[in-house]
Design a protein around this motif. Structure first.
Motif, PDB file in Angstrom:
ATOM      1  N   ASP A 177      -6.872 -13.349   9.339  1.00 28.87           N
ATOM      2  CA  ASP A 177      -7.334 -12.270   8.467  1.00 28.87           C
ATOM      3  C   ASP A 177      -7.470 -12.685   7.002  1.00 28.87           C
ATOM      4  OD1 ASP A 177      -7.374 -10.472  10.609  1.00 28.87           O
ATOM      5  OD2 ASP A 177      -5.257  -9.968  10.333  1.00 28.87           O
ATOM      6  N   LEU A 178      -7.221 -13.946   6.707  1.00 31.83           N
ATOM      7  CA  LEU A 178      -7.222 -14.360   5.304  1.00 31.83           C
ATOM      8  C   LEU A 178      -8.579 -14.137   4.648  1.00 31.83           C
ATOM      9  CD1 LEU A 178      -5.809 -15.687   2.875  1.00 31.83           C
ATOM     10  CD2 LEU A 178      -6.532 -17.913   3.784  1.00 31.83           C
ATOM     11  N   GLN A 179      -9.644 -14.515   5.302  1.00 30.05           N
ATOM     12  CA  GLN A 179     -10.968 -14.413   4.682  1.00 30.05           C
ATOM     13  C   GLN A 179     -11.350 -12.961   4.410  1.00 30.05           C
ATOM     14  OE1 GLN A 179     -13.852 -16.847   6.640  1.00 30.05           O
ATOM     15  NE2 GLN A 179     -15.258 -16.782   4.920  1.00 30.05           N
ATOM     16  N   SER A 180     -11.085 -12.065   5.366  1.00 30.29           N
ATOM     17  CA  SER A 180     -11.445 -10.662   5.154  1.00 30.29           C
ATOM     18  C   SER A 180     -10.598 -10.037   4.058  1.00 30.29           C
ATOM     19  CB  SER A 180     -11.287  -9.875   6.464  1.00 30.29           C
ATOM     20  OG  SER A 180      -9.949  -9.919   6.928  1.00 30.29           O
ATOM     21  N   GLU A 181      -9.334 -10.437   3.946  1.00 26.61           N
ATOM     22  CA  GLU A 181      -8.481  -9.900   2.892  1.00 26.61           C
ATOM     23  C   GLU A 181      -8.876 -10.439   1.521  1.00 26.61           C
ATOM     24  OE1 GLU A 181      -6.195  -7.430   2.989  1.00 26.61           O
ATOM     25  OE2 GLU A 181      -6.956  -7.194   5.030  1.00 26.61           O
ATOM     26  N   MET A 182      -9.276 -11.689   1.455  1.00 25.15           N
ATOM     27  CA  MET A 182      -9.679 -12.273   0.169  1.00 25.15           C
ATOM     28  C   MET A 182     -10.960 -11.644  -0.362  1.00 25.15           C
ATOM     29  SD  MET A 182      -7.577 -14.457  -1.191  1.00 25.15           S
ATOM     30  CE  MET A 182      -8.636 -15.366  -2.339  1.00 25.15           C
ATOM     31  N   LYS A 183     -11.770 -11.073   0.515  1.00 26.90           N
ATOM     32  CA  LYS A 183     -12.988 -10.407   0.058  1.00 26.90           C
ATOM     33  C   LYS A 183     -12.677  -9.175  -0.787  1.00 26.90           C
ATOM     34  CE  LYS A 183     -16.076 -11.835   3.808  1.00 26.90           C
ATOM     35  NZ  LYS A 183     -16.890 -11.383   4.980  1.00 26.90           N
ATOM     36  N   LYS A 184     -11.468  -8.643  -0.658  1.00 21.63           N
ATOM     37  CA  LYS A 184     -11.073  -7.449  -1.396  1.00 21.63           C
ATOM     38  C   LYS A 184     -10.497  -7.778  -2.774  1.00 21.63           C
ATOM     39  CE  LYS A 184      -9.741  -5.465   3.072  1.00 21.63           C
ATOM     40  NZ  LYS A 184      -8.608  -4.955   3.884  1.00 21.63           N
ATOM     41  N   VAL A 185     -10.380  -9.055  -3.076  1.00 22.55           N
ATOM     42  CA  VAL A 185      -9.744  -9.493  -4.316  1.00 22.55           C
ATOM     43  C   VAL A 185     -10.787  -9.674  -5.411  1.00 22.55           C
ATOM     44  CG1 VAL A 185      -8.442 -11.380  -5.396  1.00 22.55           C
ATOM     45  CG2 VAL A 185      -7.864 -10.628  -3.086  1.00 22.55           C
ATOM     46  N   ASN A 186     -10.478  -9.234  -6.614  1.00 21.42           N
ATOM     47  CA  ASN A 186     -11.354  -9.488  -7.754  1.00 21.42           C
ATOM     48  C   ASN A 186     -11.140 -10.905  -8.271  1.00 21.42           C
ATOM     49  OD1 ASN A 186     -12.416  -6.877  -7.785  1.00 21.42           O
ATOM     50  ND2 ASN A 186     -10.744  -6.109  -9.053  1.00 21.42           N
ATOM     51  N   LYS A 187     -12.113 -11.400  -8.960  1.00 19.87           N
ATOM     52  CA  LYS A 187     -11.980 -12.705  -9.595  1.00 19.87           C
ATOM     53  C   LYS A 187     -11.077 -12.589 -10.831  1.00 19.87           C
ATOM     54  CE  LYS A 187     -16.707 -13.899  -8.204  1.00 19.87           C
ATOM     55  NZ  LYS A 187     -18.049 -14.321  -8.664  1.00 19.87           N
ATOM     56  N   GLY A 188     -10.496 -13.711 -11.222  1.00 17.94           N
ATOM     57  CA  GLY A 188      -9.785 -13.749 -12.495  1.00 17.94           C
ATOM     58  C   GLY A 188      -8.286 -13.606 -12.439  1.00 17.94           C
ATOM     59  N   ASN A 189      -7.696 -13.324 -11.259  1.00 18.74           N
ATOM     60  CA  ASN A 189      -6.240 -13.264 -11.161  1.00 18.74           C
ATOM     61  C   ASN A 189      -5.642 -14.667 -11.295  1.00 18.74           C
ATOM     62  OD1 ASN A 189      -5.606 -10.349 -10.343  1.00 18.74           O
ATOM     63  ND2 ASN A 189      -7.174 -10.919  -8.860  1.00 18.74           N
ATOM     64  N   SER A 190      -4.412 -14.724 -11.796  1.00 24.86           N
ATOM     65  CA  SER A 190      -3.719 -16.017 -11.856  1.00 24.86           C
ATOM     66  C   SER A 190      -3.192 -16.403 -10.489  1.00 24.86           C
ATOM     67  CB  SER A 190      -2.559 -15.947 -12.860  1.00 24.86           C
ATOM     68  OG  SER A 190      -3.028 -15.737 -14.177  1.00 24.86           O
ATOM     69  N   PHE A 191      -2.622 -15.418  -9.773  1.00 20.95           N
ATOM     70  CA  PHE A 191      -2.015 -15.686  -8.476  1.00 20.95           C
ATOM     71  C   PHE A 191      -2.472 -14.657  -7.438  1.00 20.95           C
ATOM     72  CE2 PHE A 191       1.233 -17.385 -11.439  1.00 20.95           C
ATOM     73  CZ  PHE A 191       1.386 -18.674 -10.933  1.00 20.95           C
ATOM     74  N   ILE A 192      -2.519 -15.089  -6.187  1.00 21.03           N
ATOM     75  CA  ILE A 192      -2.670 -14.206  -5.037  1.00 21.03           C
ATOM     76  C   ILE A 192      -1.417 -14.401  -4.196  1.00 21.03           C
ATOM     77  CG2 ILE A 192      -4.086 -13.556  -3.065  1.00 21.03           C
ATOM     78  CD1 ILE A 192      -5.534 -13.321  -5.746  1.00 21.03           C
ATOM     79  N   ILE A 193      -0.679 -13.316  -3.927  1.00 16.19           N
ATOM     80  CA  ILE A 193       0.596 -13.460  -3.239  1.00 16.19           C
ATOM     81  C   ILE A 193       0.595 -12.696  -1.929  1.00 16.19           C
ATOM     82  CG2 ILE A 193       1.810 -13.809  -5.434  1.00 16.19           C
ATOM     83  CD1 ILE A 193       2.925 -10.969  -5.167  1.00 16.19           C
ATOM     84  N   GLU A 194       1.536 -13.067  -1.058  1.00  9.70           N
ATOM     85  CA  GLU A 194       1.632 -12.407   0.233  1.00  9.70           C
ATOM     86  C   GLU A 194       2.454 -11.135   0.137  1.00  9.70           C
ATOM     87  OE1 GLU A 194       4.552 -14.422   3.134  1.00  9.70           O
ATOM     88  OE2 GLU A 194       3.863 -16.091   1.889  1.00  9.70           O
ATOM     89  N   ASN A 195       2.281 -10.286   1.125  1.00 11.33           N
ATOM     90  CA  ASN A 195       2.935  -8.980   1.101  1.00 11.33           C
ATOM     91  C   ASN A 195       4.399  -9.052   1.525  1.00 11.33           C
ATOM     92  OD1 ASN A 195       2.708  -6.023   0.820  1.00 11.33           O
ATOM     93  ND2 ASN A 195       3.053  -5.994   3.025  1.00 11.33           N
ATOM     94  N   TYR A 196       4.684  -9.931   2.473  1.00 12.41           N
ATOM     95  CA  TYR A 196       6.023  -9.989   3.041  1.00 12.41           C
ATOM     96  C   TYR A 196       6.994 -10.703   2.104  1.00 12.41           C
ATOM     97  CZ  TYR A 196       9.864 -11.154   6.198  1.00 12.41           C
ATOM     98  OH  TYR A 196      11.098 -11.294   6.760  1.00 12.41           O
ATOM     99  N   SER A 197       8.232 -10.218   2.057  1.00 11.88           N
ATOM    100  CA  SER A 197       9.292 -10.874   1.299  1.00 11.88           C
ATOM    101  C   SER A 197      10.554 -10.935   2.153  1.00 11.88           C
ATOM    102  CB  SER A 197       9.602 -10.124  -0.001  1.00 11.88           C
ATOM    103  OG  SER A 197      10.740 -10.676  -0.644  1.00 11.88           O
ATOM    104  N   ASP A 198      11.178 -12.118   2.210  1.00  7.96           N
ATOM    105  CA  ASP A 198      12.430 -12.263   2.954  1.00  7.96           C
ATOM    106  C   ASP A 198      13.559 -11.448   2.338  1.00  7.96           C
ATOM    107  OD1 ASP A 198      11.684 -14.069   5.021  1.00  7.96           O
ATOM    108  OD2 ASP A 198      11.649 -15.704   3.574  1.00  7.96           O
ATOM    109  N   HIS A 199      13.482 -11.235   1.024  1.00 10.95           N
ATOM    110  CA  HIS A 199      14.597 -10.605   0.318  1.00 10.95           C
ATOM    111  C   HIS A 199      14.106  -9.482  -0.597  1.00 10.95           C
ATOM    112  CE1 HIS A 199      17.226 -13.755   1.798  1.00 10.95           C
ATOM    113  NE2 HIS A 199      16.367 -14.650   1.364  1.00 10.95           N
ATOM    114  N   SER A 200      13.407  -8.532  -0.017  1.00  9.63           N
ATOM    115  CA  SER A 200      12.918  -7.408  -0.812  1.00  9.63           C
ATOM    116  C   SER A 200      14.071  -6.553  -1.333  1.00  9.63           C
ATOM    117  CB  SER A 200      11.969  -6.547   0.028  1.00  9.63           C
ATOM    118  OG  SER A 200      12.619  -6.097   1.213  1.00  9.63           O
ATOM    119  N   ASP A 201      15.237  -6.710  -0.720  1.00 10.50           N
ATOM    120  CA  ASP A 201      16.380  -5.899  -1.102  1.00 10.50           C
ATOM    121  C   ASP A 201      16.979  -6.293  -2.447  1.00 10.50           C
ATOM    122  OD1 ASP A 201      16.982  -8.272   0.429  1.00 10.50           O
ATOM    123  OD2 ASP A 201      19.102  -7.711   0.284  1.00 10.50           O
TER     124      ASP A 201
END
Length: 275
Positions: A177-201
């Motif tokens: 799903d990476l390509q379809s998700e990247m289509k939703k991103v605007n240009k110019g961001n410094s970073f693109i990060i993933e949604n999941y976090s091991d330690h969201s707590d």
């Protein structure tokens, strides 16, 4: 309208042109008599314009704007291709080459690299070096990962200058799903990060998983330098600290599932199934 001897009557040309516009633009067209073509052609065009379906035109314009905004990106696969991992990495690299048309770059910090025969699937670029020659034999994952990305930047920065982003993916993973998700991103961001976090707590952005991590291609070298200099400990903490300064723009992608066939245990023994 040419002057060929095979020239059709002008009323034929007018009708064909109007029918073509109608099909392409999903427009309603009133019936027009083409007998007096010289006078009718301007009227026909005016009729076409006034009868155009405005909603359809707006939809088409929105689609064009959406396509224009889609960023371009290359994929960097980071690997440590020891003999016991080679089959795993090969299967993943073959997936990226067969299942996507994305520009693929590979860095192998075990110094072995991958068989050039994989280029028969399609071309890709790889860099191999032995991280032990730089960091010694007892290397932490953060030091090894940062070194691999820095070496890849030095080797491929000219290739990457044509892209908006470079997305680093740990070589043991595939992301349908990476390509379809990247289509939703605007240009110019410094970073693109993933949604999941091991330690969201432990708090917002204090731990940012880096199984994949997108960089602004034009500033990747500088961003890697800032990550390396940050005192946040491991890579996930370093990245979190940088993002919390609010000095860097970023975008979080939606969760992406990993295909069951490619589930792989991580260094801590856990099995990641979603990003």
């Amino acid at each position: 309208f040419g002057s060929s001897h095979d020239e059709q009557p002008l009323d034929f040309h007018v009708c064909c042109i109007l029918q073509l516009y109608s099909a392409n633009r999903m427009s309603r067209l009133t019936c027009i008599s083409c007998c007096c073509w010289a006078a009718v052609l301007p009227l026909a065009c005016a009729s076409f314009l006034t009868e155009t379906d405005d909603a359809s035109m707006m939809q088409m314009q929105a689609e064009v704007r959406h396509v224009a905004k889609a960023p371009t990106f290359a994929v960097l696969l980071t690997t440590y291709n020891t003999e016991d991992r080679e089959a795993m990495y090969m299967a993943r690299l073959q997936w990226w080459l067969k299942k996507t048309k994305l520009p693929i770059f590979v860095v192998d910090s075990a110094g072995r690299g991958f068989s050039p025969s994989l280029s028969t699937i399609r071309s890709f670029k790889q860099l191999k070096f032995n991280q032990a020659n730089v960091l010694g034999h007892h290397v932490g994952s953060t030091e090894g990962e940062l070194l691999s990305m820095q070496r890849a930047w030095e080797a491929f920065q000219d290739d990457w200058s044509k892209f908006d982003y470079v997305v680093k993916v740990t070589g043991k993973y595939v992301l349908p799903d990476l390509q379809s998700e990247m289509k939703k991103v605007n240009k110019g961001n410094s970073f693109i990060i993933e949604n999941y976090s091991d330690h969201s707590d432990i708090g917002y952005l204090r731990w940012v998983n880096t199984e994949f991590l997108g960089f602004n291609a034009a500033h990747m070298g500088d961003l890697l330098g800032k990550l390396a200099m940050n005192d946040g400990g491991i890579l996930e903490g370093k990245l979190g600290q940088m993002l919390m300064t609010r000095e860097y723009s970023w975008r979080r992608l939606k969760s992406m599932m990993l295909p069951v066939k490619y589930w792989t245990k991580r260094g801590n023994g856990e099995q990641l199934v979603i990003f």
